[in-house]
Every structure is written in structure tokens, then in C-alpha cells.
Design an enzyme around this catalytic site. Sequence first.
Site, PDB file in Angstrom:
ATOM      1  N   LYS A  37     -10.008   1.853  -2.663  1.00  0.00           N
ATOM      2  CA  LYS A  37      -9.261   1.630  -1.287  1.00  0.00           C
ATOM      3  C   LYS A  37     -11.028   1.130  -0.650  1.00  0.00           C
ATOM      4  O   LYS A  37     -11.835   2.260  -0.985  1.00  0.00           O
ATOM      5  CB  LYS A  37      -9.161   2.089  -0.088  1.00  0.00           C
ATOM      6  CG  LYS A  37      -8.735   1.351   1.395  1.00  0.00           C
ATOM      7  CD  LYS A  37      -7.276   1.802   1.846  1.00  0.00           C
ATOM      8  CE  LYS A  37      -6.619   0.792   3.589  1.00  0.00           C
ATOM      9  NZ  LYS A  37      -6.316   1.450   3.717  1.00  0.00           N
ATOM     10  N   GLU A  89       0.911  -1.138   0.053  1.00  0.00           N
ATOM     11  CA  GLU A  89      -0.216  -0.235   0.289  1.00  0.00           C
ATOM     12  C   GLU A  89       1.004   1.288   0.245  1.00  0.00           C
ATOM     13  O   GLU A  89       1.961   1.684   1.125  1.00  0.00           O
ATOM     14  CB  GLU A  89      -0.515  -0.138   1.336  1.00  0.00           C
ATOM     15  CG  GLU A  89      -1.858   1.493   1.394  1.00  0.00           C
ATOM     16  CD  GLU A  89      -2.348   1.139   2.989  1.00  0.00           C
ATOM     17  OE1 GLU A  89      -3.453   1.716   2.960  1.00  0.00           O
ATOM     18  OE2 GLU A  89      -2.316   0.577   3.620  1.00  0.00           O
ATOM     19  N   CYS A 136      -5.302  -3.563   2.976  1.00  0.00           N
ATOM     20  CA  CYS A 136      -4.786  -2.916   3.864  1.00  0.00           C
ATOM     21  C   CYS A 136      -5.563  -3.449   5.224  1.00  0.00           C
ATOM     22  O   CYS A 136      -6.016  -4.766   5.025  1.00  0.00           O
ATOM     23  CB  CYS A 136      -4.565  -1.673   4.300  1.00  0.00           C
ATOM     24  SG  CYS A 136      -2.955  -1.731   5.676  1.00  0.00           S
TER      25      CYS A 136
END
Length: 275
Positions: free
Chosen positions: A116, A41, A158
Site C-alpha cells: 500500500k 484489506e 483502501c
Amino acid sequence: MPKIAVFQMNSGINPEANLLAIEGAAREAAGQGARVLFTPEMAILLDRNRKRASKWIDGDYTDDMAERLTNCARECAIDIALGSMPVQSETGHWANRAMYFGCDHDGREKPVSYDKIHMFDVELSTGEVWRESNAYQAGETVVSVSNSPLGRLGLTICYDMRFPALFAELGNRKCDAIAIPSAFTVPTGKAHWHILLRARAIEASAFVIAAAQVGRHDDGRETYGHSLVVDPWGEVLLDMGGEGPGLGFCNIDLSRITDVREQVPSLANRREITN
């Protein structure tokens, strides 16, 4: 049995330096026979100072970085799964965006991208406070790459790993592997990193590939490292530790997916739960 490379990074506040490191890793990985390079990330820019970061994000660096990564993938003959980079989204807000660059693209085809979905808004007992939603707009679309060397590859980032519904959907799509690039904090990493990643692999009956940031960064944060590759049975095939950046390799036995799904057909047995 495709070979992959996992690049554990200590990204900083200079996108050019970070990109040069990725380009070097791609050349080395391709030379070692890897088919895909996975990065963490915020591989291109890791900077919690949003005013300083905005000079890059609000400029034209996104197109430049994407073009260079497209060219790098093609020239090195290796796919590049960029964990993420901060970009200006089509709505005018920032997005935390993963991109997948196929080495057989001719330069005109756009990389597959994923924004995300789950924002990291937490207050840890150590005093660390993170409010990702203050700067970033959450994505809304589940994304998978249909034709990677690993088969169907699901894209996540993540904090997404804490939300099983996303992985249930990737399981419904019969993803063979799922990328979970990360910049995990040290306290949460020590407590939850290995457990969550093994659980996500088991639930989806898929390989999990989690390239991670590691060490103390230019912006003052410290990340946990321990980039992992986990097989569909939950076995850890690669753990790069938390000491520093580097390049790791792993052979992916795709027949393992069928074996596991035949032994424990949880994807086939899943039922919708209603109140």
C-alpha cells in the site's frame, strides 16, 4: 464472461480463523464457477493493538499463510486476490501487502504482491484517530497482474482510492479491472465510498472490484461494508450492503471495456499537465 466472487469479511485478531474463512469461501466460490475470489484489506489479520499483532507479524506466519493460500488456489482451481495482510517487509518494517495467487502456479512461483502506497493518517470529526504510518512503511511501486482471468488487473488498497494519480497510471497501463480491497470506517464510508469507487472506475474506464470489511471487529473498530463491483461506465453491478459478511458473485462482461473506451476515449485524450 468470467464470473468473480467477492468475499465481504468480518476479520478478527486470529489469523487462523480468518484463513479458514477464506479457504471455505474459495471452495464455495469455485463450486459456483467463479474464476477469481476477492477479499478485503487486512483479510488475514485485523488488529489495531499493534503489540498483540506483532506476535504474528514478527514471526513466520507470513510464509505459512502465503503457502496455504497458494495451495488453496491451486487445489480449488480459483485465483485468490488477497486484499492485504500485514507483513514484515524486506526493509524490516511492516507493510500492508496485497497478494495475488494464481491457481495455475506450481507452488514455486511467488504470488504477485503490492505494498500500500498511501498511509491512512487521519483525525475524523467523530474522534477516531488513525496513524497507519506509525507502524507501516509506504510502498513505492505501482503493480498490476498481467494475466488474470479479467485481463490486466491493477492492485491498490483502501485509502489509495483517494489519490487519482495512482489510478491515472493504472489507466495508462490499460488495466481492465482494478482491485480496491478496503476496511473503510463508517463515517467516511457513508460520505465517500460509493462516489469515489464510481469515479475511479469511470476515470480508468475499467471495472472496479472493492471487497470490504464489515461490522464490529474483535479489536473494537467498526467498518462500513458495502463491497462493490462497478463497471467502466460507473454503474454499480453489485453492492453487498453493510449488514454482515458473506459471499457475492458477479459476471464481468469484458466487452464493456471496449464499448466504454470507444464512447468516451478519455485515456487516449489525456494530456500531461505542466506548469
